[in-house]
Each structure stands twice: as C-alpha cells, then as structure tokens.
Enzyme design. Structure first.
Site, PDB file in Angstrom:
ATOM      1  N   LYS A  54       0.845  -1.106  -0.013  1.00 20.40           N
ATOM      2  CA  LYS A  54       0.042  -0.108   0.112  1.00 20.40           C
ATOM      3  C   LYS A  54       0.664   1.271   0.018  1.00 20.40           C
ATOM      4  CE  LYS A  54      -0.352   0.335   5.035  1.00 20.40           C
ATOM      5  NZ  LYS A  54      -1.140   0.248   6.394  1.00 20.40           N
ATOM      6  N   ARG A 152     -10.238   0.544  15.151  1.00 19.83           N
ATOM      7  CA  ARG A 152     -10.235   0.962  13.872  1.00 19.83           C
ATOM      8  C   ARG A 152     -11.343   0.175  12.952  1.00 19.83           C
ATOM      9  NH1 ARG A 152      -4.255   1.743  11.878  1.00 19.83           N
ATOM     10  NH2 ARG A 152      -4.836  -0.302  11.058  1.00 19.83           N
ATOM     11  N   HIS A 182      -6.289  -6.990  12.808  1.00 16.37           N
ATOM     12  CA  HIS A 182      -4.774  -6.202  12.971  1.00 16.37           C
ATOM     13  C   HIS A 182      -4.480  -6.102  14.100  1.00 16.37           C
ATOM     14  CE1 HIS A 182      -1.426  -4.278  11.138  1.00 16.37           C
ATOM     15  NE2 HIS A 182      -1.537  -3.061  11.570  1.00 16.37           N
ATOM     16  N   ARG A 237       1.258 -11.246   7.158  1.00 18.28           N
ATOM     17  CA  ARG A 237       1.049  -9.971   6.378  1.00 18.28           C
ATOM     18  C   ARG A 237       1.904  -8.908   6.625  1.00 18.28           C
ATOM     19  NH1 ARG A 237      -3.758  -9.447   8.717  1.00 18.28           N
ATOM     20  NH2 ARG A 237      -3.277  -7.778   9.749  1.00 18.28           N
ATOM     21  N   TYR A 280      16.265  30.461   9.002  1.00 17.34           N
ATOM     22  CA  TYR A 280      15.150  31.429   9.605  1.00 17.34           C
ATOM     23  C   TYR A 280      15.031  31.282  11.073  1.00 17.34           C
ATOM     24  CZ  TYR A 280      12.772  31.301   4.825  1.00 17.34           C
ATOM     25  OH  TYR A 280      12.351  31.725   3.841  1.00 17.34           O
ATOM     26  N   CYS A 335      14.329  24.376   5.501  1.00 15.13           N
ATOM     27  CA  CYS A 335      13.339  25.195   4.939  1.00 15.13           C
ATOM     28  C   CYS A 335      12.492  24.392   4.113  1.00 15.13           C
ATOM     29  CB  CYS A 335      14.017  26.251   4.367  1.00 15.13           C
ATOM     30  SG  CYS A 335      15.212  27.286   5.403  1.00 15.13           S
ATOM     31  N   MET A 336      11.634  25.077   3.308  1.00 15.21           N
ATOM     32  CA  MET A 336      10.951  24.278   2.616  1.00 15.21           C
ATOM     33  C   MET A 336      11.690  23.664   1.339  1.00 15.21           C
ATOM     34  SD  MET A 336       7.871  25.601  -0.057  1.00 15.21           S
ATOM     35  CE  MET A 336       6.602  26.179   1.375  1.00 15.21           C
ATOM     36  N   ASP A 337      12.882  24.294   0.863  1.00 15.87           N
ATOM     37  CA  ASP A 337      13.510  23.803  -0.304  1.00 15.87           C
ATOM     38  C   ASP A 337      14.905  23.464   0.063  1.00 15.87           C
ATOM     39  OD1 ASP A 337      11.152  24.560  -2.120  1.00 15.87           O
ATOM     40  OD2 ASP A 337      11.746  26.474  -1.661  1.00 15.87           O
TER      41      ASP A 337
END
Length: 402
Positions: A54, A152, A182, A237, A280, A335-337
């Site tokens: 999955k 669940r 599970h 599994r 930052y 940071c983001m990048d």
C-alpha cells in the site's frame, strides 16, 4: 537527520555527476532479501505470506516491490484502496491481491472483475461489494475483518453474527475466503493485548466455522511475523519489514536490509565568520569560522522541518556504504526547499559544489537511517519513508523484471 557526501559517479544525461539533485534509491535486492527471510519464517509455521505494498509500496514503488516480493517467495499482495489494487492489475500483476479500506459508496465492480479480494468490515460495506459482484457477473472473494481490539476498521463483536448471516444469505455472490484482524501493539512483545486480540479472532472464526465455512485466518503484521510464530496462522501480512525497517530491533541487531537511500547534492559552499547566524529564526550561530554547504532539499520533499530542533539533524559526506564518511550536523532550520550543513572549520572537511550528500540509508558505517530520523522526531520510520515526496526522483537498483 544524517547525510553523507557520496563519491562522484560516471556522468549521466542531465546530471554532471550521475546523481540527481534529489533522489530516493530503492534497492530491490534488499526487498528480495527481506521477503525471503519473512516468507521462510512463515513457511516454517506452515503459513503463506502476503506482502503489503500500500501507499505506493511505502514510498518505494508498488509495482516494482510487488514483483520483487513475488520473485522472493511471497504468495499474495495487500493494499489499502481499490485504486491501488487496480493499478497493480494494470501493471500486469496477477497474484492474489487483497484490498481492505473502502467507503461503502465505492463501485466495486471493476475490482471484483479483476479478481481483487476485498476486505469487508460492516453490513453496509458488504452490500456495496455484493452490488459490485452482481454488476461484474462473478462472486466477490471476501476477507471479513473483525475488530479484535484496535478500534479502527473491522466489525465489532456485537455486529459480527449479522454480518456473517448476510454473507451466507448472499449465496453464490460471495466467497468467504478469510477472517482476519490487525494487532494494536505487536511491536511491544509481551503486551497482553496481543494474546487477547488473537483470542477474539479465534472466537470470530469459530462462529464462521459453526455456520459451515472454513476460512483462512490472518493476523500477523511485520512485528508478529518476526516475533510470534504461534500467530502466523494461515497467512502472515508483513509490510514495513519487507522494506528493511524493523518494527522492533535497532538496525544493527536486525536481519533486515533497508531498501531506501535518500540523497541530494551540494548546491553552494561558503565560509562564514564567527557569530554569523543561519536560516530562519537565526536559531544557529557559527561558534567560529565555519564552512557551510547548502543542500537543495526541504520539507516540501519530505525532510521534516522539526528534525533540526536542537541541532539533531545530521548528514553524511563521503564513503557511503563503505564504513567510512563524515557525519555533520545541519545548521539552523530546515526550510521548504533547502537546508545548510555545518562542515566545520576551513580545511576540516573537503566539500565542493556538486558533491552527493546522503540523508538516510542502510546505516552502513554508522551512516544515517530512517529509524534515527523517526527516533528524533518521536515517530516511526513508516512515516519517514512514506513521506519522501515532491521533487525527489525515485530510482531503482536490483530490478530484474521491469
């Protein structure tokens, strides 16, 4: 987080060093090694093996992992959604395949027609699956899921007899293939909930048998496959263990081989004076003159922003997989990048633009691992490998069947 600068490789089209700016390398031979080990343990208990692929094979590529797993001795495959199941069928994979997490208003006809086995947890879900079977003109193969204590997905005990009644009333439209559940705490060996859940599963199966059916039973996830042979039942599994990430043991003690290595390349090298602040929030200040290396990956690519809290995030330069290399800390916030690595005093670590950098991998030579990232973040390595995304290109080694 730890990263390593890798030795230069032969040039490849579009990449001067043969290494992309951001790459997740998936070793299918490692997958085969892990699946062979898991399948051998299951076979010793008389159980078959379903490998869970999955979430695009936990971020490793579902189709490639599925083929490698089947080559290594897996009998079946498992996914969460209908789309994942049909994508595997579209890739030409014909092995027995279970999909188990659905909404009751989904159209199950295509999955039934493609011989996808379906997990069912309620009478409402069953009605939708049977409608799909009628539309497909063939019976649906069902794995009835009992909620044995995870709370669940799964049918609660009070509703179980009615669900079984509905399956029996469906007649030839339904093949009751398996009863399953599970585990909530299998990664905590000895926890009493494990045996309690097993007992509830056996009780649910006993009711089905009393109605004239003899379904397969499956309960064991990766942790139980590795530690509880008595719970292998008819089928194990495992998921995360197939990818070399042990749910219990530390990497040095595990027989598994991590299959994913994430790496990037240095985009910029600079020297800054003592007192210079970085990234930052200015959370990091150079304690003396320092060489900094900029690596163009960030939280948009799956590098968690919180990894650098307290200077915990590290990377490794050089000697990947050889037992050598230099581990260096990240300076300041992710940071983001991009993020910045403290390479020490001038001359301490030779680093140049274009050098490869390992973020995490097999752990060879005390290199960084997904488990270390997870431990520092208070999470699990499942989240780390499935979170690699964005501009990270996946490449594969050890592929033999496409």
């Amino acid at each position: 987080m730890i990263a390593a600068v890798l030795p230069a490789t032969d040039p490849a089209p579009g990449h001067a060093l043969g290494v992309p700016r951001a790459e997740a390398v998936v070793d299918l031979d490692a997958v085969r090694h892990n699946v062979t080990l898991l399948a051998d343990r299951a076979a010793a208990s008389g159980a078959a093996t379903m490998i869970v692929v999955k979430a695009d094979g936990y971020g490793h590529g579902a189709a490639g992992v599925a083929r490698a797993a089947l080559e290594a001795g897996a009998d079946r495959l498992g996914v969460a959604t209908l789309d994942e199941a049909l994508a595997l069928r579209g890739a030409g994979i014909t092995a027995p395949l279970l999909s188990w997490l659905h909404l009751p208003d989904e159209d199950f006809a295509a999955a039934v027609a493609a011989d996808v086995e379906l997990g069912v947890s309620s009478r409402e879900h069953l009605a939708a699956v049977l409608a799909g079977a009628r539309a497909a003109g063939r019976p649906a193969r069902l794995h009835l899921k009992a909620d044995t204590g995870l709370g669940r997905n799964g049918c609660p005990p009070g509703e179980w007899p009615a669900l079984v009644d509905d399956v029996i009333a469906a007649g030839e439209l339904a093949e009751l293939t398996a009863v399953w559940s599970h585990l909530a705490r299998a990664d905590e060996p000895g926890d009493p909930s494990i045996d309690a859940q097993a007992a509830r599963l056996h009780s649910a199966a006993a009711h089905v048998r009393s109605r004239g059916h003899a379904p397969l039973l499956h309960l064991a996830n990766s942790a139980a496959t590795l530690t509880r042979p008595d719970l292998h039942l008819d089928l194990v599994r495992p998921g995360i263990a197939a990818y070399g990430l042990d749910p219990i043991a530390q990497p040095a003690d595990s027989p598994l081989r991590p299959a994913m290595t994430v790496r990037g390349r240095v985009a910029l090298v600079k020297t800054v004076p003592a007192g210079e602040r970085v990234s930052y929030g200015h959370e990091w200040t150079a304690p003396a003159e320092r060489v900094l290396a900029l690596v163009p990956l960030g939280y948009a690519d799956g590098v968690p922003r919180r990894l650098n809290n307290g200077g915990r995030m590290r990377v490794r330069f050089g000697g990947t997989g050889t037992g050598t290399g230099t581990v260096r800390p990240v300076a300041g916030r992710v940071c983001m990048d991009q993020f910045v690595v403290d390479c020490g005093a001038p001359g301490e670590l030779p680093v140049t633009v274009g050098d490869p950098v390992e973020l995490f991998g097999t752990g060879a030579g005390n290199g960084p691992t997904a488990r270390e990232w997870a431990d520092e973040l208070g999470t699990i390595h499942y989240e780390i490998v499935t979170g690699i995304k964005g501009r990270v290109r996946r490449s594969v080694t050890g592929g033999r069947s496409g």
